[in-house]
Design an enzyme around this catalytic site. Structure first.
Site, PDB file in Angstrom:
ATOM      1  N   GLY A   6       0.777  -1.136  -0.129  1.00 57.20           N
ATOM      2  CA  GLY A   6       0.107   0.185   0.044  1.00 57.20           C
ATOM      3  C   GLY A   6       0.843   1.162   0.093  1.00 57.20           C
ATOM      4  O   GLY A   6       1.569   1.467   1.169  1.00 57.20           O
ATOM      5  N   ALA A  38       3.453   6.118   1.606  1.00 56.45           N
ATOM      6  CA  ALA A  38       4.524   7.233   1.424  1.00 56.45           C
ATOM      7  C   ALA A  38       5.243   7.931   2.591  1.00 56.45           C
ATOM      8  O   ALA A  38       6.122   8.187   2.415  1.00 56.45           O
ATOM      9  CB  ALA A  38       3.988   8.281   0.029  1.00 56.45           C
ATOM     10  N   ARG A  58      -1.351  -0.776  -6.475  1.00 55.11           N
ATOM     11  CA  ARG A  58      -1.943  -1.160  -7.685  1.00 55.11           C
ATOM     12  C   ARG A  58      -1.221  -0.357  -8.823  1.00 55.11           C
ATOM     13  O   ARG A  58      -1.314  -1.131  -9.840  1.00 55.11           O
ATOM     14  CB  ARG A  58      -3.622  -1.022  -7.443  1.00 55.11           C
ATOM     15  CG  ARG A  58      -4.096  -1.853  -6.478  1.00 55.11           C
ATOM     16  CD  ARG A  58      -5.672  -1.230  -6.556  1.00 55.11           C
ATOM     17  NE  ARG A  58      -5.715  -0.204  -5.628  1.00 55.11           N
ATOM     18  CZ  ARG A  58      -6.944   0.475  -5.421  1.00 55.11           C
ATOM     19  NH1 ARG A  58      -8.063  -0.017  -5.571  1.00 55.11           N
ATOM     20  NH2 ARG A  58      -7.001   1.809  -4.602  1.00 55.11           N
ATOM     21  N   VAL A 117      -5.989   2.853  15.395  1.00 54.35           N
ATOM     22  CA  VAL A 117      -6.889   4.024  16.359  1.00 54.35           C
ATOM     23  C   VAL A 117      -6.225   5.246  16.855  1.00 54.35           C
ATOM     24  O   VAL A 117      -4.949   5.192  17.359  1.00 54.35           O
ATOM     25  CB  VAL A 117      -7.049   3.053  17.815  1.00 54.35           C
ATOM     26  CG1 VAL A 117      -7.989   4.002  18.705  1.00 54.35           C
ATOM     27  CG2 VAL A 117      -7.940   1.781  17.648  1.00 54.35           C
ATOM     28  N   LYS A 150     -12.822   1.517  16.013  1.00 53.22           N
ATOM     29  CA  LYS A 150     -11.775   2.030  17.016  1.00 53.22           C
ATOM     30  C   LYS A 150     -12.186   1.527  18.379  1.00 53.22           C
ATOM     31  O   LYS A 150     -11.408   1.082  19.319  1.00 53.22           O
ATOM     32  CB  LYS A 150     -11.457   3.403  16.827  1.00 53.22           C
ATOM     33  CG  LYS A 150     -10.736   3.627  15.353  1.00 53.22           C
ATOM     34  CD  LYS A 150     -10.953   5.060  15.035  1.00 53.22           C
ATOM     35  CE  LYS A 150     -10.528   5.361  13.762  1.00 53.22           C
ATOM     36  NZ  LYS A 150     -10.491   6.731  13.335  1.00 53.22           N
TER      37      LYS A 150
END
Length: 430
Positions: A11, A17, A46, A134, A207
């Protein structure tokens, strides 16, 4: 020189990033604190061609994220894909089964599958870490799992969704409608194109289920949470709350008692004297009460590139140090499975707002329903006609059982004197 901790990152959105940027920017400090270098060696996303503002040419690229779980040159996998099931869950299962630590920011997956994943981690003797799941950069997971580990925690509550808090704060400051503020939040990127998970309270409930497990030593139980979002809060509610000395906040609340585990996400009126009333914008905050430590208050940025990346890298530092331990503060087999405590037994005050036609007898019908249900009214205000010719009736109840208020609303259900859905918000008196 100690061997580096070799990280695979699945991801590469904003947070992914951000993790790379943080590891680059604070490399020397992180190495000193971790006792060894932490290096990203492989990534998966992706779209290879997208410009993420970082140099990806130095990393191996995996088209199938699941291959990272068994890569021989990867020590730990970080999942920032999202989603409670699908590729994220497959990657989690396969990474842990392969005997590798796993780090995630995925609150939905932990809320729905955390117990299963924690059991696999225990069997394999590796870490399952989820600080970023969380409250973003706030170290609340570590604070509750480790710092407050010696305490009996009676209850935990807080503002757990930055999008909702931003919307409510903007409504409060600008007097704008919910729809207008939501549209602006979407334009600015604070809210998703489909904001349902946020504004309907589901994200906050994910959460809360995790916090409850950590605080009370109970199995994660998302399904028992009573969830109400902020979709039906109107500008008049914000204004009336302010006139009464409150601010409206979406609050997740967990409490354990002899009657079982109570969990609820609900818009509440928070007194101006309470710290949560001053948590504004996209900030998050969590309050927990321990029997020896007293009140703990955590506040900070609950989302975004920097805060979430900070939490992810904090977990990687723990893993680099060799720190493991049960994901939910105790082994899965030791987690209790309490009954769901009935909300009706709870006592407190409530705010009620009705939209009604401007005609004789309407107020009498509403107050009669309150009387017959045993609800004592502390204050009652009727405002002038709205654009559609209706009027607003706002009342605050005295302290009483919540079932009485629910009974009164049930008595009024279907009444021709009520235009639209009544708004119920509990008052936070803790």
């Amino acid at each position: 020189m100690p061997q580096p901790l070799r990280v695979a990152l699945a991801g590469l959105g904003t947070v992914g990033a951000g993790v790379v940027k943080l590891l680059d920017a604070n490399r020397a400090l992180i190495e000193r604190r971790a006792g060894r270098p932490i290096e990203v060696v492989a990534v998966s996303a992706r779209d290879r061609s997208r410009d993420r503002g970082i140099d990806l040419s130095r990393f191996a690229w995996a088209d199938d994220a699941a291959t990272l779980a068994v890569a021989h040159d990867v020590d730990v996998v970080v999942e920032l894909v999202g989603g409670s099931d699908g590729p994220a869950l497959t990657l989690a299962r396969e990474t842990l089964a392969a005997g590798k630590p796993f780090v995630t920011a995925n609150k939905a997956m932990i809320a729905h599958h955390g117990l299963e994943l924690a059991a696999i981690a225990e069997q394999q003797g590796v870490a399952l870490k989820y600080e970023a799941a969380v409250a973003g950069g706030i170290p609340v997971i570590k604070g509750l799992r480790e710092g407050a580990a010696a305490n009996v925690v009676s209850h935990v509550f807080g503002i757990l969704n930055g999008t909702c808090n931003y919307i409510l704060t903007e409504m409060e400051e600008k007097g704008a409608s919910f729809d207008d503020v939501l549209a602006e939040a979407q334009r600015l990127g604070y809210a998703e194109a489909d904001p349902s998970f946020d504004i309907d309270g589901v994200d906050a409930a994910h959460k809360l289920s995790i916090l409850s497990s950590l605080c009370f030593g109970t199995a994660v139980d998302f399904d028992s949470i009573a969830i109400t979002g902020i979709r039906h809060v109107i500008a008049a509610d914000i204004a009336e709350a302010a006139a009464l000395g409150f601010r409206v906040r979406l609050v997740g609340h967990g409490e354990e008692s002899s009657k079982g585990l109570f969990q609820r996400v609900h818009p509440c009126l928070v007194p101006l004297s309470h710290p949560l009333a001053h948590v504004s914008g996209s900030l998050n905050a969590v309050v927990a009460h321990g029997n020896f430590v007293g009140r703990l208050f955590f506040q900070g940025r609950g989302a975004g590139e920097g805060p979430t990346a900070s939490a992810v890298v904090a977990d990687l530092i723990d893993i680099a140090r060799g720190e493991t331990g049960p994901a939910f503060a105790m082994p899965v087999a030791a987690l209790a499975k309490p009954a769901t405590a009935p909300a009706g037994d709870r006592r407190g005050r409530a705010y009620l707002r009705f939209t009604v036609p401007d005609r004789p007898g309407v107020l009498a019908e509403i107050t009669a329903a309150m009387r017959d249900a045993g609800v004592s009214i502390e204050s009652l205000i009727q405002r002038g006609a709205t654009e559609d010719g209706n009027v607003l009736i706002v009342m605050v109840t005295h302290v009483g059982p919540e079932r009485a208020v629910a009974d009164a609303l049930e008595r009024l259900d279907g009444s021709q004197s009520i235009a639209g859905r009544p708004m119920l918000m509990h008052i936070l008196d803790e």
